[in-house]
Design a protein around this motif. Structure first.
Motif, PDB file in Angstrom:
ATOM      1  N   SER A 150      55.731  22.425  59.560  1.00 39.27           N
ATOM      2  CA  SER A 150      56.906  22.906  58.468  1.00 39.27           C
ATOM      3  C   SER A 150      56.772  22.141  57.214  1.00 39.27           C
ATOM      4  CB  SER A 150      58.084  22.232  59.121  1.00 39.27           C
ATOM      5  OG  SER A 150      58.183  20.788  59.046  1.00 39.27           O
ATOM      6  N   SER A 151      57.464  22.905  56.415  1.00 44.92           N
ATOM      7  CA  SER A 151      57.295  22.195  54.856  1.00 44.92           C
ATOM      8  C   SER A 151      58.491  22.804  53.943  1.00 44.92           C
ATOM      9  CB  SER A 151      56.080  22.633  54.285  1.00 44.92           C
ATOM     10  OG  SER A 151      55.647  22.060  52.809  1.00 44.92           O
ATOM     11  N   HIS A 152      58.566  22.229  52.865  1.00 42.08           N
ATOM     12  CA  HIS A 152      59.439  22.596  51.823  1.00 42.08           C
ATOM     13  C   HIS A 152      58.627  23.000  50.558  1.00 42.08           C
ATOM     14  CE1 HIS A 152      60.334  18.279  51.547  1.00 42.08           C
ATOM     15  NE2 HIS A 152      60.220  18.758  50.135  1.00 42.08           N
ATOM     16  N   VAL A 153      57.259  22.519  50.630  1.00 47.59           N
ATOM     17  CA  VAL A 153      56.355  22.575  49.565  1.00 47.59           C
ATOM     18  C   VAL A 153      55.608  23.841  49.170  1.00 47.59           C
ATOM     19  CG1 VAL A 153      54.196  21.651  48.319  1.00 47.59           C
ATOM     20  CG2 VAL A 153      55.921  20.117  49.644  1.00 47.59           C
ATOM     21  N   MET A 154      56.001  24.684  48.338  1.00 47.47           N
ATOM     22  CA  MET A 154      55.756  26.167  48.092  1.00 47.47           C
ATOM     23  C   MET A 154      54.190  26.208  48.113  1.00 47.47           C
ATOM     24  SD  MET A 154      58.451  27.996  48.716  1.00 47.47           S
ATOM     25  CE  MET A 154      59.571  26.827  48.130  1.00 47.47           C
ATOM     26  N   GLN A 155      53.569  25.250  47.250  1.00 48.40           N
ATOM     27  CA  GLN A 155      52.078  25.728  47.039  1.00 48.40           C
ATOM     28  C   GLN A 155      51.334  25.356  48.291  1.00 48.40           C
ATOM     29  OE1 GLN A 155      54.439  23.820  45.506  1.00 48.40           O
ATOM     30  NE2 GLN A 155      54.116  23.531  43.012  1.00 48.40           N
ATOM     31  N   GLU A 156      51.858  24.320  49.011  1.00 45.69           N
ATOM     32  CA  GLU A 156      51.342  24.035  50.317  1.00 45.69           C
ATOM     33  C   GLU A 156      51.244  25.324  51.501  1.00 45.69           C
ATOM     34  OE1 GLU A 156      52.525  20.954  53.496  1.00 45.69           O
ATOM     35  OE2 GLU A 156      51.267  19.966  51.910  1.00 45.69           O
ATOM     36  N   VAL A 157      52.061  26.123  51.524  1.00 46.69           N
ATOM     37  CA  VAL A 157      52.564  26.941  52.382  1.00 46.69           C
ATOM     38  C   VAL A 157      51.798  28.487  51.751  1.00 46.69           C
ATOM     39  CG1 VAL A 157      53.916  28.668  53.209  1.00 46.69           C
ATOM     40  CG2 VAL A 157      54.814  26.208  53.280  1.00 46.69           C
ATOM     41  N   ALA A 158      51.856  28.637  50.474  1.00 46.07           N
ATOM     42  CA  ALA A 158      51.022  29.544  49.963  1.00 46.07           C
ATOM     43  C   ALA A 158      49.454  29.463  50.053  1.00 46.07           C
ATOM     44  CB  ALA A 158      51.351  29.735  48.619  1.00 46.07           C
ATOM     45  N   ALA A 159      48.972  28.045  50.052  1.00 43.23           N
ATOM     46  CA  ALA A 159      47.762  28.042  50.231  1.00 43.23           C
ATOM     47  C   ALA A 159      47.207  28.074  51.879  1.00 43.23           C
ATOM     48  CB  ALA A 159      47.270  26.573  49.602  1.00 43.23           C
ATOM     49  N   LEU A 160      47.789  27.717  52.632  1.00 39.35           N
ATOM     50  CA  LEU A 160      47.338  27.723  53.822  1.00 39.35           C
ATOM     51  C   LEU A 160      48.007  28.636  54.889  1.00 39.35           C
ATOM     52  CD1 LEU A 160      47.966  23.935  54.546  1.00 39.35           C
ATOM     53  CD2 LEU A 160      45.766  25.206  54.523  1.00 39.35           C
ATOM     54  N   CYS A 161      48.931  29.279  54.796  1.00 37.93           N
ATOM     55  CA  CYS A 161      49.600  30.183  55.847  1.00 37.93           C
ATOM     56  C   CYS A 161      49.106  31.599  55.718  1.00 37.93           C
ATOM     57  CB  CYS A 161      51.063  29.978  55.879  1.00 37.93           C
ATOM     58  SG  CYS A 161      51.725  28.271  56.106  1.00 37.93           S
ATOM     59  N   ASP A 162      48.844  31.898  57.123  1.00 37.21           N
ATOM     60  CA  ASP A 162      48.828  33.494  57.261  1.00 37.21           C
ATOM     61  C   ASP A 162      49.804  34.132  57.367  1.00 37.21           C
ATOM     62  OD1 ASP A 162      45.762  33.531  57.928  1.00 37.21           O
ATOM     63  OD2 ASP A 162      46.150  31.732  59.136  1.00 37.21           O
ATOM     64  N   ARG A 163      51.154  33.243  58.178  1.00 33.72           N
ATOM     65  CA  ARG A 163      52.352  33.622  58.351  1.00 33.72           C
ATOM     66  C   ARG A 163      53.327  32.787  57.985  1.00 33.72           C
ATOM     67  NH1 ARG A 163      55.236  37.983  60.364  1.00 33.72           N
ATOM     68  NH2 ARG A 163      53.109  39.125  60.568  1.00 33.72           N
ATOM     69  N   VAL A 164      54.487  33.244  57.397  1.00 40.94           N
ATOM     70  CA  VAL A 164      55.650  32.306  56.843  1.00 40.94           C
ATOM     71  C   VAL A 164      56.719  32.691  57.648  1.00 40.94           C
ATOM     72  CG1 VAL A 164      56.805  31.318  54.900  1.00 40.94           C
ATOM     73  CG2 VAL A 164      54.496  31.843  54.787  1.00 40.94           C
ATOM     74  N   ILE A 165      57.484  31.657  58.190  1.00 41.80           N
ATOM     75  CA  ILE A 165      58.937  31.805  58.537  1.00 41.80           C
ATOM     76  C   ILE A 165      59.878  31.063  57.728  1.00 41.80           C
ATOM     77  CG2 ILE A 165      60.288  31.322  60.760  1.00 41.80           C
ATOM     78  CD1 ILE A 165      57.687  30.992  62.075  1.00 41.80           C
ATOM     79  N   VAL A 166      60.773  31.791  57.411  1.00 41.16           N
ATOM     80  CA  VAL A 166      61.776  31.251  56.311  1.00 41.16           C
ATOM     81  C   VAL A 166      63.019  30.897  56.992  1.00 41.16           C
ATOM     82  CG1 VAL A 166      62.975  31.305  54.293  1.00 41.16           C
ATOM     83  CG2 VAL A 166      60.674  32.258  54.436  1.00 41.16           C
ATOM     84  N   VAL A 167      63.495  29.832  56.991  1.00 40.53           N
ATOM     85  CA  VAL A 167      64.771  29.226  57.710  1.00 40.53           C
ATOM     86  C   VAL A 167      65.776  28.730  56.771  1.00 40.53           C
ATOM     87  CG1 VAL A 167      65.393  27.776  59.556  1.00 40.53           C
ATOM     88  CG2 VAL A 167      63.371  28.615  59.589  1.00 40.53           C
TER      89      VAL A 167
END
Length: 244
Positions: A188-205
């Motif tokens: 889980s994160s709220h850091v956009m750059q981290e999610v964009a750099a790492l994730c294959d799939r993103v679940i937005v809650v």
């Protein structure tokens, strides 16, 4: 693989998680992205058995967390949102405690400790008491605790909170390595750059519900935006949300 199916959690009149369903697959990094208070941590705590859902269920490699908690947790490593540890213990002793909780003893225990200390480049701090450790050093100990028993699945809650640039880079490198080895990683994160750099799939809650689910590129396309940050703002600002 990690899965939650129609998970809801209420605290009195407040609904923290409302009908959430998703899968996190082996060999992928899946991110749960949302503003503070969106229900991310509650959802993760249900997944690793700290909270009982009001409705729905969670499974770890097909094992129901509520019905067979001990068995399910054997294939799960947990990196919590706070780096809590006993400051009277050395880093090695701290990691050893968690290894023993997962049933490691004797030669297997020593081998596991030596391996994870080497993998995370912790030799210089391994026999120091954790009192006075920096956030980066605490991160290493916490990650080692999560990985010492070689779990197939790893769950991290806000893993880079309070970390400096070098510690963040180290953590990212370790997560990519684990992904390449076929592990299932959910964070889980709220850091956009981290999610964009790492994730294959993103679940937005948002407000306890999933309002979008897809790769960073898919979410940008669905929202008609060029960056994940702009797409995220557009998605959670919508009354209806979008889904992929």
């Amino acid at each position: 693989m990690l899965k939650v199916d129609n998970i809801s959690k209420t605290f009195g009149d407040f609904t923290a998680v409302d009908g959430v369903s998703f899968e996190a697959k082996d060999g992928e990094i899946t991110g749960i992205l949302g503003p503070n208070g969106a229900g991310k941590t509650t959802c993760l705590r249900i997944l690793y058995g700290l909270l009982k859902p009001t409705t729905g269920y969670a499974t770890i490699d097909g094992i129901d967390v509520q019905k067979s908690a001990i068995t399910a947790r054997k294939s799960l490593g947990i990196f919590p949102d706070q780096f809590g540890m006993s400051e009277r213990l050395t880093a090695r002793e701290q990691i050893e405690y968690f290894a023993q909780m997962h049933g490691l003893t004797g030669a297997a225990l020593k081998e596991a400790l030596d391996r994870v200390i080497k993998d995370l480049d912790m030799a210089e701090i391994s026999d120091r008491r954790t009192e006075g450790f920096s956030q980066g050093q605490r991160m290493k100990v916490t990650l080692a605790q999560a990985l010492v028993h070689r779990p197939k699945n790893l769950v991290l809650d806000e893993p880079t909170r309070g970390l400096d640039v070098m510690s963040t880079r180290l953590l990212r490198e370790q997560l990519r390595k684990l992904k390449d080895e076929g592990h299932c990683i959910l964070f889980s994160s709220h850091v956009m750059q981290e999610v964009a750099a790492l994730c294959d799939r993103v679940i937005v809650v948002a407000k306890g519900k999933i309002v979008a689910n897809g790769s960073p590129e898919e979410l940008c396309k669905l929202a008609g935006k060029d960056s994940l940050e702009d797409a995220f703002v557009a998605i959670i600002g919508s009354d209806e949300g979008v889904a992929a």
